[in-house]
Structures are given as C-alpha cells and as structure tokens.
Write a protein that holds these residues in place. Structure first.
Motif, PDB file in Angstrom:
ATOM      1  N   ARG A  92     156.831  55.020  52.942  1.00  0.00           N
ATOM      2  CA  ARG A  92     157.972  54.110  52.790  1.00  0.00           C
ATOM      3  C   ARG A  92     157.654  52.649  52.495  1.00  0.00           C
ATOM      4  NH1 ARG A  92     161.351  53.920  57.686  1.00  0.00           N
ATOM      5  NH2 ARG A  92     162.853  52.985  56.289  1.00  0.00           N
ATOM      6  N   ALA A  93     156.442  52.187  52.755  1.00  0.00           N
ATOM      7  CA  ALA A  93     156.159  50.747  52.673  1.00  0.00           C
ATOM      8  C   ALA A  93     156.412  50.155  51.285  1.00  0.00           C
ATOM      9  CB  ALA A  93     154.728  50.458  53.121  1.00  0.00           C
ATOM     10  N   GLY A 150     153.263  56.099  61.088  1.00  0.00           N
ATOM     11  CA  GLY A 150     153.216  57.332  60.327  1.00  0.00           C
ATOM     12  C   GLY A 150     154.055  57.325  59.058  1.00  0.00           C
ATOM     13  N   GLU A 151     154.950  56.350  58.928  1.00  0.00           N
ATOM     14  CA  GLU A 151     155.828  56.271  57.754  1.00  0.00           C
ATOM     15  C   GLU A 151     155.335  55.289  56.689  1.00  0.00           C
ATOM     16  OE1 GLU A 151     160.091  56.977  60.027  1.00  0.00           O
ATOM     17  OE2 GLU A 151     159.289  54.946  59.889  1.00  0.00           O
ATOM     18  N   LEU A 158     158.928  51.044  66.792  1.00  0.00           N
ATOM     19  CA  LEU A 158     159.176  52.123  67.747  1.00  0.00           C
ATOM     20  C   LEU A 158     159.852  53.301  67.061  1.00  0.00           C
ATOM     21  CD1 LEU A 158     160.385  49.922  70.707  1.00  0.00           C
ATOM     22  CD2 LEU A 158     158.272  51.244  70.629  1.00  0.00           C
ATOM     23  N   GLY A 159     160.841  52.982  66.215  1.00  0.00           N
ATOM     24  CA  GLY A 159     161.539  54.011  65.461  1.00  0.00           C
ATOM     25  C   GLY A 159     162.341  54.968  66.326  1.00  0.00           C
ATOM     26  N   GLY A 160     162.861  56.005  65.689  1.00  0.00           N
ATOM     27  CA  GLY A 160     163.580  57.074  66.378  1.00  0.00           C
ATOM     28  C   GLY A 160     164.686  56.614  67.300  1.00  0.00           C
ATOM     29  N   ALA A 182     151.149  46.376  61.703  1.00  0.00           N
ATOM     30  CA  ALA A 182     150.713  45.119  61.082  1.00  0.00           C
ATOM     31  C   ALA A 182     149.335  45.283  60.447  1.00  0.00           C
ATOM     32  CB  ALA A 182     150.701  43.999  62.114  1.00  0.00           C
ATOM     33  N   GLY A 183     148.446  45.966  61.132  1.00  0.00           N
ATOM     34  CA  GLY A 183     147.104  46.186  60.600  1.00  0.00           C
ATOM     35  C   GLY A 183     147.117  47.022  59.336  1.00  0.00           C
ATOM     36  N   ARG A 184     147.907  48.077  59.318  1.00  0.00           N
ATOM     37  CA  ARG A 184     148.004  48.940  58.133  1.00  0.00           C
ATOM     38  C   ARG A 184     148.594  48.163  56.954  1.00  0.00           C
ATOM     39  NH1 ARG A 184     148.741  54.576  58.823  1.00  0.00           N
ATOM     40  NH2 ARG A 184     148.933  54.620  56.565  1.00  0.00           N
TER      41      ARG A 184
END
Length: 108
Positions: free
Chosen positions: A46-47, A41-42, A22-24, A74-76
């Motif tokens: 960052r991964a 988007g990160e 969710l972030g932010g 998870a898919g990315r």
C-alpha cells in the motif's frame, strides 16, 4: 530516527500525513484526527499508492513508548526512500490522556 512531540504534532496536524501503525480494531475504535491505518505488513502493498510523495511530512504512531509498530513502519518507509518520516513515540495513549480529540471508524 527523528521524533515529534505531542505539541508539535497537534500544531501541524493539517500539514503532515499521520499513520496509525496499530491498524485493525485498534484503528477502528480510535485514531488521531485524519490518521490513515498502515501496518508494517501492509507497506509493500500500500505505501506507493498511499504515500506517492516521498518527501511528504509523515508521522507514525502506535499506542505508547513500549509499542514498536511506529518504529518498524518508520524504518521501512525510510528504507524505501521516504525522506521526512518522524515518530510520535508516546502514541495515542499520551494523546488521549492530554484530552486531545480522536476519531473512530466504529458506527454508533
């Protein structure tokens, strides 16, 4: 895509990397213990630094089953070669409804 139950996740919190997708402000207000914020988007940025071990046990979650953020992240990650990614589909709403602890980044 492999999933994990609340009970399994609670029992293995010390052994997995938990990603709050969710972030932010959502992450700041409450997140699972030890969770790290990582939105779709990160991932490109960052991964690699955040998750150097592509065989590490990783669990993604978002708010509830209607939220697709955890599935997208998870898919990315899987597409990038991460081999042990699971989704906690029920998300933080299920976690808090069960009375389990959360952390906050917001100063009191």
């Amino acid at each position: 895509m492999t999933t994990i139950t609340r009970e399994e996740l609670h029992a293995s919190l010390d052994d997995v990397i938990v990603l709050d997708t969710l972030g932010g402000q959502y992450y700041e207000s409450q997140h699972l213990p030890g969770a790290v914020a990582l939105t779709e988007g990160e991932i490109a940025e960052r991964a690699a630094a955040l998750l150097p071990d592509k065989d590490a046990a990783i669990v993604t979650y978002c708010s509830n089953p209607a939220c697709n953020n955890s599935k997208a992240v998870a898919g990315r990650l899987t597409a990038l070669g991460y081999t042990n990614v699971r989704r906690y589909v029920e998300g933080i709403e299920d976690w808090t409804e069960a009375g389990l602890p959360v952390e906050s980044s917001v100063a009191d």
